[in-house]
Design a protein around this motif. Structure first.
Motif, short mmCIF file in Angstrom:
data_model
loop_
_atom_site.label_atom_id
_atom_site.label_comp_id
_atom_site.label_asym_id
_atom_site.label_seq_id
_atom_site.Cartn_x
_atom_site.Cartn_y
_atom_site.Cartn_z
N THR B 42 -3.12 -5.64 -1.88
CA THR B 42 -2.62 -4.75 -0.83
C THR B 42 -2.43 -5.51 0.48
N ASP B 82 -0.31 2.08 -1.09
CA ASP B 82 -1.14 2.66 -2.15
C ASP B 82 -1.90 3.88 -1.64
N ASP B 158 3.05 -0.76 -4.07
CA ASP B 158 1.62 -0.96 -4.26
C ASP B 158 1.09 0.11 -5.20
N GLU B 159 0.80 -0.28 -6.40
CA GLU B 159 0.30 0.62 -7.44
C GLU B 159 1.12 1.90 -7.55
MG LIG Z 1 -4.75 -2.29 -3.28
#
Ligand SMILES: [Mg+2]
Ligand SMILES: Nc1ncnc2c1ncn2[C@@H]1O[C@H](COP(=O)(O)OP(=O)(O)OP(=O)(O)O)[C@@H](O)[C@H]1O
Lengths: 378, 304
Positions: B42, B82, B158-159
């Motif tokens: 991240t 995220d 991010d994810e």
């Molecule tokens: Mg992360």
């Protein structure tokens, strides 16, 4: 910074506010309180002699400012760190909006909301105006000054919300700053007054203080029936000084040189607003009928403090020579005729407000080099 | 539109979040960023998204430096964080309109684009719902739409798959492939390796803030990479003995299953044929870990 960018942020903020929070309720309570205050002041000061316009106006403005100082900081005090907590600040920062767009947009939105508070208080000011005794241009000036003061309050709150990670901390800091401006300056002034107070010798032209001791009337009973009317008259005069007795002498007095510390007073938003809009004293016959006019008292106090004790030799003899009170003017009314102090205060507040906005803008600049401890961007 | 990261480092106080990460993500490809929790994925994406200044090292996005030319970089990237947040009071449509306005997209084009993206992420019927009432997966899809609104040529996700239902994941995969096919650079961090293996062209494995290796995920890698296979047999002890005799690395896992490590699909097929030929009754023979998973576990084994 661009107009479109700023308006994008401002629109977003306003939408959020209008839809989520209890602003309609707060606004309703606000109007109710101001209305109540206006009605009460109308009744309290509504007598035949004394029309209530000035009192009403003073009281309404006083409450508008006081309540606004309570409500307005909450508009911005959690604005930036609250957004950060909700994870919506970074989403804006990665768009083409600049940090100035974000800061100014938030500021404008908060200011617009504080203006709605001011606007809803307008009818009551108009009422005061209809009651008479307040000049329209005075009302306009005080409203403009109020608008600027509220903008400064918004900017201060915004700055604190960029300085601390937690919304609660910035809210506390903002209210503390408000407290420092309102009460701190007053208390500071009062406490430092003793530093500038001292014994001083001043030149006086008048009857020496020991005149009465040296001119004891003869120990004769004025009721003695053996005395002729001329003698009684002489006896009476013997106890009274005449202008011929006046001399110049020095007297030691205690003086407070408030002109050295007066600058603390106009830092207070109340003093700024009050001094910008003192209601005019109105003369009824020979009497000044001032009524309950808190703004004028504040203004008067601030200006007298700025003027300080008068420097010239006091002429006490004038009182003896003049018959009647034609030459006598109320010193406080004189103070109101001297230069106003609010421009200094307003200038200070505006500088502080702009400084706060600049600090807020810098704190929102990305990419970030130093992140406050314990914060995550996303 | 290449992303180039050279020896980037970033610390928060005394926490070293990213120690030294280097990677290259090419246009037309999906690059996966994988690594354990807290490995700095991240943080790296924040630096790429022009939000954080790296302490050391260089980042170039399309040749531009996010530190000195953030505006130019922002015009080219779409970032999906995220941690999820949306403006409470706005409807889904208004969220997208607002972000479009922030990208200086004129209102009529913003409306058209919003409609298009709502269709892409299947949120059309939720368009007038408040964004805060969306479910986690729906929010995630809104986040993807938000990242795509300015038609970026570089995507930083991010994810994106966390919280998505199986169908949405497959659709996300298709969206990412389609974007890559348009020549965009897609950098995606994720923990779902089996998923990534199907969508990504490369995987960059990071651990403790360092990039350990870059793995190409083409057909070659899948057919030759070492993978684990699970065998279930009716003749458990004979299977064990057989594997020991033939020096096949194996271990017993729960439920009477045996897991073997085989490099390449070719060898796996041969192993199965041999076992069956020798009369061992096999009921299940299936890959238990993708090649990527195995590579990931191998790379991060000592760095847990
Ligand atoms: Mg992360
Ligand atoms: N603002 C911050 N202040 C202090 N430490 C931080 C901060 N942001 C991240 N860290 C630390 O840096 C490390 C990397 O965090 P990061 O969020 O980049 O990990 P990640 O790879 O995204 O993990 P995950 O897979 O769980 O999402 C972690 O140890 C984290 O605690």
């Amino acid at each position: 910074m661009s107009w479109d960018g700023m308006m994008t942020v401002a629109t977003l903020e306003l939408r959020q506010r209008v839809r989520t929070s209890k602003w309609p309720i707060v606004l309703a309570v606000w109007v109710a309180i101001i209305a109540l205050v206006a009605f009460l002041s109308y009744w309290a000061t509504n007598d035949a002699d004394l029309r209530s316009g000035e009192s009403m106006y003073d009281i309404v403005i006083f409450f508008v400012l006081g309540l606004a100082m309570l409500i307005v900081p909450s508009l911005t005090a959690t604005s930036v760190n609250g957004d950060r907590e909700h994870g919506v600040l970074a989403t804006l920062q990665t768009t083409l909006l600049t940090h100035w767009d974000i800061v100014m947009g938030k500021l404008v939105a908060a200011w617009v909301i504080s203006m709605t508070f001011l606007v809803t208080a307008m009818p009551f000011m108009a009422w005061a105006w209809f009651e008479g005794g307040v000049r329209g241009d005075k009302i306009a000036l005080s409203v403009v000054v109020l608008m600027l003061v509220l903008a400064v309050v918004c900017a201060l709150g915004l700055m604190f919300s960029t300085l601390t990670a937690r919304p609660i901390a910035s809210a506390v800091l903002t209210y503390l700053t408000m407290g420092a401006l309102v009460f701190g300056t007053t208390i500071g002034f009062a406490l430092s007054a003793f530093l500038v107070t001292g014994e001083e010798k001043i030149q006086v032209f008048g009857i020496p203080d020991n005149w009465y001791e040296t001119h004891q009337p003869p120990a004769v009973d004025p009721a003695d029936p053996t005395l002729t009317p001329e003698q009684i008259d002489q006896l009476n005069k013997a106890g009274q000084p005449t202008p011929a007795d006046c001399t110049t002498f020095t007297r030691t007095v205690t003086l407070a040189h408030t002109e050295r510390i007066w600058w603390m007073l106009p830092l207070n938003p109340f003093v700024v607003v009050a001094d910008a809009a003192p209601s005019e004293p109105r003369k009824r016959g020979d009497q000044y009928s001032s009524g309950f006019t808190p703004l004028r008292w504040i203004s008067l106090g601030a200006r007298s403090a700025r003027n300080g004790p008068s420097a010239q030799a006091t002429d006490e003899c004038a009182m003896l020579t003049n018959t009647g009170d034609t030459g006598f003017t109320d010193p406080s009314e004189n103070a109101l005729k001297t230069a106003p102090v609010w421009p200094y205060g307003l200038a200070f507040l505006l500088v502080a407000g702009s400084g706060a906005a600049v600090v807020a803008g810098r704190r929102l600049r990305t990419p970030i080099r130093r992140l406050p401890n314990g914060t995550r961007i996303a | 539109m290449t992303i180039e990261v050279q020896g980037v480092r970033r610390a928060f106080g005394d926490v070293l979040a990213v120690d030294s990460i280097s990677l290259t993500a090419a246009p037309g490809e999906v690059t996966a960023l994988i690594g354990p929790n807290g490995s700095g994925k991240t943080t790296l994406l924040l630096m790429l998204a022009t939000l954080l200044v790296p302490d050391q090292g260089a980042i170039r996005i399309d040749g531009l430096d996010p530190v000195t030319q953030p505006t130019e970089v922002r015009a080219r990237i779409g970032w999906m964080p995220d941690g999820f947040g949306t403006w409470d009071a706005l409807t889904v449509r208004e969220v997208l309109h607002t972000v479009a306005a922030a990208y200086r997209i004129p209102p009529d084009r913003a409306r058209a684009r919003t409609q298009e993206l709502l269709a892409t992420v299947h949120l059309e019927d939720l368009g007038d719902r408040r964004a805060r009432v969306l479910s986690r997966g729906q929010k995630q899809r809104l986040g993807l739409a938000r990242a795509l609104i300015n038609d970026p040529s570089v995507l930083l996700l991010d994810e994106p798959a966390s919280g998505l239902d199986p169908r949405s994941r497959i659709e996300l995969r298709d969206v990412l492939r389609a974007l890559a096919a348009q020549g965009k650079t897609v950098l995606v961090s994720s923990h779902i390796l089996t998923e990534l293996q199907e969508v990504a062209d490369r995987a960059v494995i990071v651990a403790r803030g360092r990039s350990l290796q870059t793995q190409r995920l083409d057909d070659d890698f899948v057919s030759t990479g070492t993978a684990s296979w699970r065998i279930d047999s009716l003749d458990l002890s004979r299977l064990t003995d057989w594997l020991a005799d033939h020096h096949v690395p194996a271990r017993r896992v729960g439920g009477g299953l045996t897991e073997v490590e085989v490099s390449g699909e070719e060898n796996a097929a041969r192993l199965l044929a041999d076992v069956v030929r020798d009369g061992i009754r096999v009921t299940t023979f299936a890959p238990s870990q993708g090649a990527l998973e195995t590579a990931y576990l191998a790379a991060t084994e000592d760095r847990r």
